[in-house]
Design an enzyme around this catalytic site. Sequence first.
Site, PDB file in Angstrom:
ATOM      1  N   SER A  87       1.017  -1.178   0.081  1.00 40.42           N
ATOM      2  CA  SER A  87       0.060  -0.106  -0.158  1.00 40.42           C
ATOM      3  C   SER A  87       0.764   1.188  -0.048  1.00 40.42           C
ATOM      4  CB  SER A  87      -1.047  -0.103   1.322  1.00 40.42           C
ATOM      5  OG  SER A  87      -0.140  -0.098   2.207  1.00 40.42           O
ATOM      6  N   THR A 189      -1.796   2.989   4.153  1.00 42.09           N
ATOM      7  CA  THR A 189      -1.027   4.506   4.052  1.00 42.09           C
ATOM      8  C   THR A 189      -0.167   4.523   5.257  1.00 42.09           C
ATOM      9  OG1 THR A 189      -2.664   5.088   2.727  1.00 42.09           O
ATOM     10  CG2 THR A 189      -1.406   6.837   3.989  1.00 42.09           C
ATOM     11  N   THR A 207       1.530   6.950   0.352  1.00 43.91           N
ATOM     12  CA  THR A 207       0.679   5.830  -0.136  1.00 43.91           C
ATOM     13  C   THR A 207       0.591   5.752  -1.684  1.00 43.91           C
ATOM     14  OG1 THR A 207      -1.694   4.935   0.199  1.00 43.91           O
ATOM     15  CG2 THR A 207      -1.534   7.241  -0.798  1.00 43.91           C
ATOM     16  N   ARG A 217      -6.712   8.482 -10.209  1.00 46.12           N
ATOM     17  CA  ARG A 217      -7.432   8.590  -8.859  1.00 46.12           C
ATOM     18  C   ARG A 217      -6.207   9.094  -8.092  1.00 46.12           C
ATOM     19  NH1 ARG A 217      -7.120   6.829  -3.600  1.00 46.12           N
ATOM     20  NH2 ARG A 217      -8.964   7.358  -2.398  1.00 46.12           N
ATOM     21  N   VAL A 218      -6.673  10.201  -7.410  1.00 44.61           N
ATOM     22  CA  VAL A 218      -5.915  10.755  -6.042  1.00 44.61           C
ATOM     23  C   VAL A 218      -6.673  10.705  -4.843  1.00 44.61           C
ATOM     24  CG1 VAL A 218      -4.523  12.556  -5.368  1.00 44.61           C
ATOM     25  CG2 VAL A 218      -4.289  12.043  -7.561  1.00 44.61           C
ATOM     26  N   GLY A 219      -6.156  10.435  -3.589  1.00 44.51           N
ATOM     27  CA  GLY A 219      -6.985  10.182  -2.434  1.00 44.51           C
ATOM     28  C   GLY A 219      -6.577  11.594  -1.690  1.00 44.51           C
ATOM     29  N   ASP A 220      -6.639  11.483  -0.326  1.00 41.58           N
ATOM     30  CA  ASP A 220      -6.381  12.558   0.496  1.00 41.58           C
ATOM     31  C   ASP A 220      -4.856  12.620   0.944  1.00 41.58           C
ATOM     32  OD1 ASP A 220      -6.951   9.954   1.758  1.00 41.58           O
ATOM     33  OD2 ASP A 220      -6.133  10.900   3.523  1.00 41.58           O
ATOM     34  N   THR A 240      -5.657   8.261   7.432  1.00 37.87           N
ATOM     35  CA  THR A 240      -5.558   7.101   6.473  1.00 37.87           C
ATOM     36  C   THR A 240      -6.871   6.471   6.485  1.00 37.87           C
ATOM     37  OG1 THR A 240      -4.626   4.819   6.399  1.00 37.87           O
ATOM     38  CG2 THR A 240      -5.307   5.520   8.658  1.00 37.87           C
ATOM     39  N   GLY A 241      -7.145   5.770   5.448  1.00 40.94           N
ATOM     40  CA  GLY A 241      -8.710   5.261   5.180  1.00 40.94           C
ATOM     41  C   GLY A 241      -9.188   5.505   3.749  1.00 40.94           C
ATOM     42  N   GLY A 243      -9.893   7.989   1.186  1.00 40.19           N
ATOM     43  CA  GLY A 243      -9.333   9.319   1.006  1.00 40.19           C
ATOM     44  C   GLY A 243     -10.413  10.411   0.481  1.00 40.19           C
TER      45      GLY A 243
HETATM   46  C1  SD4 Z   1      -6.270   6.890  -0.293  1.00 31.96           C
HETATM   47  N1  SD4 Z   1      -6.199   7.329   2.197  1.00 31.96           N
HETATM   48  O1  SD4 Z   1      -5.542   7.059  -1.121  1.00 31.96           O
HETATM   49  C2  SD4 Z   1      -5.572   6.636   0.967  1.00 31.96           C
HETATM   50  C3  SD4 Z   1      -5.660   5.452   1.340  1.00 31.96           C
HETATM   51  C4  SD4 Z   1      -5.213   4.743   2.634  1.00 31.96           C
HETATM   52  O2  SD4 Z   1      -4.899   3.355   4.277  1.00 31.96           O
HETATM   53  O3  SD4 Z   1      -5.200   5.926   3.422  1.00 31.96           O
HETATM   54  N2  SD4 Z   1      -5.160   3.692   2.770  1.00 31.96           N
HETATM   55  O4  SD4 Z   1      -7.204   7.374  -0.221  1.00 31.96           O
END
Ligand code: SD4
Length: 329
Positions: A87, A189, A207, A217-220, A240-241, A243
């Site tokens: 990850s 992450t 991450t 795609r881009v997360g947080d 984390t989690g 995004g």
């Molecule tokens: C995301 N927050 O790209 C990240 C993924 C993540 O633990 O945190 N995984 O959304």
Amino acid sequence: MKTRRNFIKSSAFGAMGVITTSACSSEKNNPPRATENLVRKPTVISTWNHGMQSNEASWKIIESNGTALDAVESGVRVVESDPTGHSVGIGGAPDRDGKVTLDACIMNHQNKCGAVAFLENIENPVTVARKVMEETPHVMLVGEGAYRFAREQGIPHQNLLTAESEKMWKEWLKTSQYEPEINVENHDTIGALALDRFGNLAGACTTSGMAYKMRGRVGDSPIIGAGLFVDNEVGAACATGLGEAIVRVAGSAVAVELMRAGKSPQDACEEVINRIMEKHDDLENIQVGLLALDKFGNVGAHSIYENFNYALTRQDRHELVDSPFKISY
Ligand code: SD4
């Protein structure tokens, strides 16, 4: 994800494994309350089991009077460079096209920050993020531009798709079910926060994002204020989690602002989790974990579901701590 859930009264878990003293207000505007712990304790916290490896590297720097910024960068680099993690960095799960794309950011005690997103073929995106912060007038570079900048900075090209990750991706291709589901299998992450011996805070977040995500795609994680925020007057937070859920409430920035308003790191994390839960009708596939560290080294954590944990390292401690949570499986 499991269907049977018990909603846990968070108060029952509020103090679990957490240093609970709450020093958090800006000293200038809000004099500390008598109960607050005002001794500055150099501290490093980081998300998930691999936080232990990360913190070990970070602590060596803190111990030898290094900076929080060097500490978080060195710590998360260890995890980025570990091919067994799926990850982060090398070995990270690819997108649905089989390409590993990385997101990272870093922030120092002067609110300076740098970030990269959708970066390919570079093992340590956090270092590129730091170079964006230190070597450019910008905050974020993405994709091809971020890659080119990294190469100009002398960072080598590296294939990030390991044989194992490729095998897992090919297995996924058999069904190709696009379920942007975040659970304990596909999210790890690393977010790291540190307070150094000079009383300065810094943070980093890195991450490979959601496994088999849509290309682009881009997360947080690389978004300052969502995956990470640091304000040296107050504290720092990282997330984390899923995004998308974290971005919707500007999770890390809000956690820091809640600490500025007087909440402990623990209560600030819980409030952000509450907000995320309020904004989503269906929480079925939404896991989010928040970490916070105030300027005195007091820590907090909270998550939607159980199983979020973090590594905590201080002079006399180096351990994994289970986060309080709202919903048990
Ligand atoms: C995301 N927050 O790209 C990240 C993924 C993540 O633990 O945190 N995984 O959304």
